[in-house]
Design a protein around this motif. Sequence first.
Motif, PDB file in Angstrom:
ATOM      1  N   ARG A 233       9.033  14.598   5.888  1.00 37.10           N
ATOM      2  CA  ARG A 233       9.321  13.333   6.549  1.00 37.10           C
ATOM      3  C   ARG A 233       9.012  12.177   5.590  1.00 37.10           C
ATOM      4  O   ARG A 233       7.912  12.075   5.058  1.00 37.10           O
ATOM      5  N   GLY A 234      10.000  11.333   5.348  1.00 35.75           N
ATOM      6  CA  GLY A 234       9.823  10.170   4.493  1.00 35.75           C
ATOM      7  C   GLY A 234      10.055  10.413   3.022  1.00 35.75           C
ATOM      8  O   GLY A 234      10.237   9.476   2.261  1.00 35.75           O
TER       9      GLY A 234
ATOM     10  N   ILE B  36      -3.899   2.724  -0.316  1.00 31.86           N
ATOM     11  CA  ILE B  36      -2.561   3.173   0.041  1.00 31.86           C
ATOM     12  C   ILE B  36      -2.715   4.536   0.709  1.00 31.86           C
ATOM     13  O   ILE B  36      -3.326   5.443   0.153  1.00 31.86           O
ATOM     14  N   HIS B  37      -2.165   4.666   1.904  1.00 31.80           N
ATOM     15  CA  HIS B  37      -2.353   5.888   2.677  1.00 31.80           C
ATOM     16  C   HIS B  37      -1.239   6.875   2.346  1.00 31.80           C
ATOM     17  O   HIS B  37      -0.056   6.594   2.544  1.00 31.80           O
TER      18      HIS B  37
ATOM     19  N   MET C 279       7.047   2.713  -6.149  1.00 26.56           N
ATOM     20  CA  MET C 279       5.643   2.900  -5.812  1.00 26.56           C
ATOM     21  C   MET C 279       4.752   2.316  -6.899  1.00 26.56           C
ATOM     22  O   MET C 279       4.981   2.531  -8.096  1.00 26.56           O
ATOM     23  N   ILE C 280       3.741   1.564  -6.486  1.00 28.66           N
ATOM     24  CA  ILE C 280       2.739   1.022  -7.407  1.00 28.66           C
ATOM     25  C   ILE C 280       1.426   1.735  -7.105  1.00 28.66           C
ATOM     26  O   ILE C 280       0.789   1.497  -6.081  1.00 28.66           O
ATOM     27  N   LEU C 281       1.042   2.630  -7.983  1.00 28.52           N
ATOM     28  CA  LEU C 281      -0.169   3.413  -7.809  1.00 28.52           C
ATOM     29  C   LEU C 281      -0.969   3.393  -9.098  1.00 28.52           C
ATOM     30  O   LEU C 281      -0.467   3.757 -10.159  1.00 28.52           O
ATOM     31  N   ASN C 282      -2.237   2.975  -9.000  1.00 28.39           N
ATOM     32  CA  ASN C 282      -3.099   2.919 -10.180  1.00 28.39           C
ATOM     33  C   ASN C 282      -4.055   4.098 -10.273  1.00 28.39           C
ATOM     34  O   ASN C 282      -4.598   4.375 -11.345  1.00 28.39           O
TER      35      ASN C 282
ATOM     36  N   THR D 201       4.657   7.320   3.142  1.00 26.95           N
ATOM     37  CA  THR D 201       4.745   7.224   1.681  1.00 26.95           C
ATOM     38  C   THR D 201       4.068   5.972   1.146  1.00 26.95           C
ATOM     39  O   THR D 201       4.209   5.652  -0.034  1.00 26.95           O
ATOM     40  N   GLY D 202       3.318   5.258   1.989  1.00 22.80           N
ATOM     41  CA  GLY D 202       2.548   4.117   1.528  1.00 22.80           C
ATOM     42  C   GLY D 202       3.350   2.864   1.269  1.00 22.80           C
ATOM     43  O   GLY D 202       2.830   1.907   0.678  1.00 22.80           O
ATOM     44  N   ARG D 203       4.615   2.819   1.703  1.00 21.50           N
ATOM     45  CA  ARG D 203       5.434   1.630   1.465  1.00 21.50           C
ATOM     46  C   ARG D 203       5.057   0.477   2.378  1.00 21.50           C
ATOM     47  O   ARG D 203       5.190  -0.693   2.007  1.00 21.50           O
TER      48      ARG D 203
END
Length: 380
Positions: A283-284, A64-65, A191-194, A332-334
Amino acid sequence: MRYVEEFRDPVAAKGVLRAIADVVDQIGATRDNPVHIMEICGGHTHAIFRYGLDRLTPPGIEFIHGPGCPVCVLPMSRIDECVDIAQRPEVIFTTFGDAMRVPGTRKSLLQAKADGADIRMVYSPLDALEIARRNPDRQVVFFGLGFETTTPSTALSIQQAARDGLSNFSVFCNHITVPPPIKALLDDPHMILNGFVGPGHVSMVIGTHPYDFIAQDYGKPIVVAGFEPLDLLQSVLMVLHQIRDGRAEVENQYARVVPEHGNPVSLAAIADVYEPRPSFEWRGLGEIDASGLRIRDAYKAFDAEEKFGVGYGAGPRSVSEPEGCACGQVMTGRIKPTQCPQYGTGCTPEMPLGALMVSSEGACAAYYQYGATDGLEAAE
């Protein structure tokens, strides 16, 4: 070169990749149910695609960026203010090259230069100081931009300008900090972040402890990483080990460069010159409390916002993105860059709609340069 070649050793890389695949299997991650690892830094994003690490790692890992490109997260309204300052006849406006082609609502700095504004690309704020010395009858403004990596050099330049009495030098301050937007992302229920691969250059300045809240308050592992292929692969492996073992810690893979407590000289300069803004627009991500820095009153003579009456408190700030532009969602990695409807058609490096296609650390630029065209083939 020594200290570089060993971090690009293909034999060692294959060994780390095998270890990553083993841990992914132990976790039970698959293409349909991957581990989501965010690389916060845009430099890491480019390294991942430059070396084909997204293809070399198993399908159970989803990169995820994150919002780690300071040019990209700047709202368009701030570019508009840069142009407004630069177009004043008494001003020489100086900036890093990355910011020259970032579009505002009306034009970019490069277009303003073509229209006659005196805008000059510099490699450091010290270059801008020298221009101010050579042009005492002009107001020289430096576009202070970046995370904690570039903030110390701007602070030291302001201190030098104060010592030298360079009243014709000022900084349009857009320096921002890394931890607050990470918290904003972690607070986002969508957001799904591990786990996280933490920024190496920022951490050279601030150390590793500012990330403690990620592990302690949110239960997510973070590993501060270097920028070579083996740095990133080892960091991903360290994150996976924490996930497998049920741990959440701050680890430092880049210990050869990053000290635990940061750089005391840089931190002292930042503390002397800057204070947190109550909020700053990203931004975002919108307004984030205490995520930006402003120049303290003791140095307000070198604050371009004070000198030219622009910036926060001077008028409306938020500006809508161009129609069809999905910079905020990518930032935002969406979504991935290729999911933006303008990617590669209405938005290219030659004719960008958004900053992510322009900046050397932008995710869209990385995809366009490596992922969508030249990318390396996965090793067998």
